[in-house]
Write a protein that holds these residues in place. Structure first.
Motif, PDB file in Angstrom:
ATOM      1  N   ALA A   1      50.571  41.488  34.370  1.00 19.61           N
ATOM      2  CA  ALA A   1      49.838  41.572  35.367  1.00 19.61           C
ATOM      3  C   ALA A   1      49.760  43.275  35.654  1.00 19.61           C
ATOM      4  O   ALA A   1      48.463  43.305  36.766  1.00 19.61           O
ATOM      5  CB  ALA A   1      50.763  41.744  36.139  1.00 19.61           C
ATOM      6  N   ARG A   2      49.418  44.044  34.536  1.00 17.83           N
ATOM      7  CA  ARG A   2      49.259  45.323  35.127  1.00 17.83           C
ATOM      8  C   ARG A   2      47.406  45.658  35.154  1.00 17.83           C
ATOM      9  O   ARG A   2      46.841  46.161  35.614  1.00 17.83           O
ATOM     10  CB  ARG A   2      49.664  46.331  34.581  1.00 17.83           C
TER      11      ARG A   2
ATOM     12  N   SER B   1      45.431  43.746  37.372  1.00 19.02           N
ATOM     13  CA  SER B   1      45.519  44.388  38.669  1.00 19.02           C
ATOM     14  C   SER B   1      44.578  45.205  38.771  1.00 19.02           C
ATOM     15  O   SER B   1      43.599  45.593  39.315  1.00 19.02           O
ATOM     16  CB  SER B   1      46.210  44.103  39.331  1.00 19.02           C
TER      17      SER B   1
ATOM     18  N   GLU C   1      40.545  43.040  37.141  1.00 23.66           N
ATOM     19  CA  GLU C   1      40.005  42.348  38.819  1.00 23.66           C
ATOM     20  C   GLU C   1      39.182  44.023  39.213  1.00 23.66           C
ATOM     21  O   GLU C   1      37.991  43.287  39.772  1.00 23.66           O
ATOM     22  CB  GLU C   1      41.933  42.710  40.082  1.00 23.66           C
TER      23      GLU C   1
ATOM     24  N   LYS D   1      43.886  32.113  45.311  1.00 19.78           N
ATOM     25  CA  LYS D   1      44.153  33.023  44.010  1.00 19.78           C
ATOM     26  C   LYS D   1      43.888  31.890  43.088  1.00 19.78           C
ATOM     27  O   LYS D   1      43.905  32.565  41.880  1.00 19.78           O
ATOM     28  CB  LYS D   1      46.104  32.676  44.613  1.00 19.78           C
TER      29      LYS D   1
ATOM     30  N   ARG E   1      40.491  33.483  41.766  1.00 15.78           N
ATOM     31  CA  ARG E   1      40.629  34.610  41.586  1.00 15.78           C
ATOM     32  C   ARG E   1      41.196  34.915  39.944  1.00 15.78           C
ATOM     33  O   ARG E   1      40.314  35.691  38.634  1.00 15.78           O
ATOM     34  CB  ARG E   1      41.438  35.578  42.261  1.00 15.78           C
TER      35      ARG E   1
ATOM     36  N   THR F   1      38.391  35.999  36.988  1.00 17.17           N
ATOM     37  CA  THR F   1      39.434  37.612  36.215  1.00 17.17           C
ATOM     38  C   THR F   1      39.644  36.871  35.000  1.00 17.17           C
ATOM     39  O   THR F   1      39.328  37.789  33.850  1.00 17.17           O
ATOM     40  CB  THR F   1      40.987  37.578  36.743  1.00 17.17           C
TER      41      THR F   1
ATOM     42  N   GLU G   1      57.476  37.539  45.294  1.00 15.33           N
ATOM     43  CA  GLU G   1      56.489  37.866  44.565  1.00 15.33           C
ATOM     44  C   GLU G   1      56.308  36.571  44.772  1.00 15.33           C
ATOM     45  O   GLU G   1      56.723  35.467  44.155  1.00 15.33           O
ATOM     46  CB  GLU G   1      56.385  38.001  43.360  1.00 15.33           C
TER      47      GLU G   1
END
Length: 467
Positions: free
Chosen positions: A35-36, A39, A43, A60, A63, A67, A132
């Motif tokens: 996730a880190r 993002s 991204e 989403k 994206r 991504t 989330e």
């Protein structure tokens, strides 16, 4: 690499560090790190390529699709950047699908999936604890579980495919390495035969491998086969050198022995031929690779052979002397018994006589006594004394006549002693008619022994009467 193909670990407090040997991560740790990266790394790549406004207006799912492409390429290819900026979902999906031929079509399925997700706008998402969003999946045990990312998300798929390729490649390489080793055992000292067989095997393995790993697989297996071929060639060289070393050593020892024998024989032609043979094999040994044989060692072989030759000469001389000595003794004893011995011609051999002059002198005297007085042994002691007196009273023409007289006196003395010590034994040794034999004394027939004893008594009384 850990988790989803990452070389970093993101801790719960947001701290990031590099993966170290021995590290392990949980699924939660892996998803946090992913996730880190999504993002914070991928991204921003997309935003920069198509603009933040356009990126924010995507669903989403869209994206996630673009991504995934950024994750795969490390950038947004120019071929799709314009379509993504246009806002036309169909055009963008078609552009994404057009990337399927890159890298020989390795990621065609993934590009098609990304295009489908972009065209459809992506799937619905569920709420995860803390507000989330996530994806609900049904696990193999039947339970419903939440994942932060869809299993079809680009980074997830790429990490999965990368792991699958690694697993497939590792398993194939392991199996092929074992097979190549087994092939090597069939070609112990034949590197050419091994190389041909190994190449044929590698061709078959690569032919059946997945296209995306075929090239790497061939490189790895060819390198392994090359190393094995070099090892077989090295073993062949080692074995050949060992055989050459052993055979040249054996030949050196053989020719060295023959050279020593030739020297001991005293034959100049044999010595010269043996010397040449030994010199040839020593020069060949000096030229052998890996043996480290020096000219000084060759010289020592010659010196040792010459020392051996001198030892052989000494041994043979001693053996000859011993043999000559035994022969003289045999001749003397045979003559004393009135018989002729084999090898009496040695009495005419100057070298033999010079080696043992006293024994030769004695043997000649007794042979002369035997030949000139053939009945001397059968005479009584008194008759022998008379014969000796006759010999001594006669004129002496040659020295051997004195030697014969001395031999006769010596024999007469031994004869008298023998008759005194054991007349029966002496009679058996020198008389043509020996004493009657004595049978065993048995309880069944004692008379047979008594009769034989009486006959022997009469025999011995006759001898006494005869002197």
């Amino acid at each position: 690499m850990l988790g989803y193909g990452s070389d970093t670990i993101t801790l719960e407090d947001g701290t990031v560090r590099r993966v170290e040997k021995g590290d392990r991560v949980s699924r939660t740790d892996a998803e946090r790190d992913l996730a880190r990266r999504v993002s914070g790394e991928f991204e921003p790549i997309v935003r920069k390529a198509i603009g933040s406004d356009r990126f924010n207006n995507m669903t989403k799912g869209q994206r996630a699709a673009v991504t995934s492409i950024a994750y795969n390429y490390g950038r947004i290819p120019d071929r799709i950047a314009g379509a993504l900026r246009s806002g036309d979902a169909a055009a963008a999906a078609e552009a994404i699908r057009g990337l399927g031929g890159d890298n020989d079509g390795i990621n065609r399925k993934r590009r098609n999936r990304e295009a489908d997700i972009f065209l459809s706008g992506g799937g619905g998402q569920d709420q995860v604890a803390g507000g989330e969003t996530g994806i609900s999946i049904r696990a193999r045990d039947g339970s419903v579980q939440l994942r932060r990312f869809s299993p079809y998300a680009g980074p997830i798929l790429q990490a999965h495919d990368a792991a699958a390729r690694v697993a497939y490649q590792a398993e194939t390489i392991n199996q092929a390495s074992i097979a190549l080793h087994d092939i090597g055992n069939q070609y112990e000292y034949d590197p050419e035969g091994y190389t041909e067989a190994a190449q044929a095997y590698i061709d078959e393995v690569v032919k059946g491998a997945a296209p995306e790993v075929a090239g790497d697989l061939r490189d790895v297996l060819s390198d392994a086969a090359r190393k094995t071929s070099l090892g077989i060639m090295d073993a062949k060289h080692t074995e050949t050198r060992a055989r050459a070393n052993n055979s040249s050593r054996a030949l050196m020892e053989r020719w060295s022995g023959e050279y020593a024998e030739a020297i001991a024989s005293g034959d100049p032609s044999e010595i010269d031929a043996a010397q040449r043979r030994l010199d040839n094999v020593l020069q060949a040994r000096e030229a052998l690779p890996g043996v480290a044989w020096t000219p000084e060692q060759s010289a020592n072989v010659f010196l040792k052979a010459e020392d051996t030759a001198q030892a052989l000469i000494k041994l043979r001389r001693e053996a000859r002397n011993s043999e000559v000595k035994d022969t003289f003794s045999l001749i003397t004893n045979a003559a004393k018994a009135g018989r002729q011995a084999e090898g009496e011609e040695i009495l005419s051999d100057p070298a033999a006589v010079a080696a043992h002059p006293e024994l030769a002198h004695e043997a000649k005297a007794f042979v002369a006594l035997r030949d000139n007085t053939p009945g001397f042994l059968q005479m009584t002691p008194d008759q022998q004394a008379q014969e000796i007196a006759r010999i001594m009273e006669g004129p002496v023409g040659e020295k051997w006549e004195i030697d014969v007289a001395d031999a006769a006196a010596k024999m007469a003395k031994e004869n008298r002693t023998a008759w005194t010590d054991d007349p029966v034994k002496r009679a058996s040794e020198v008389l043509e008619t020996p004493p009657p034999p004595l049978p065993d004394l048995t309880p069944e027939d004692p008379g047979k022994f008594v009769d034989a004893l009486s006959a022997r008594r009469e025999y011995m009384n006759r001898l006494r009467a005869a002197g």
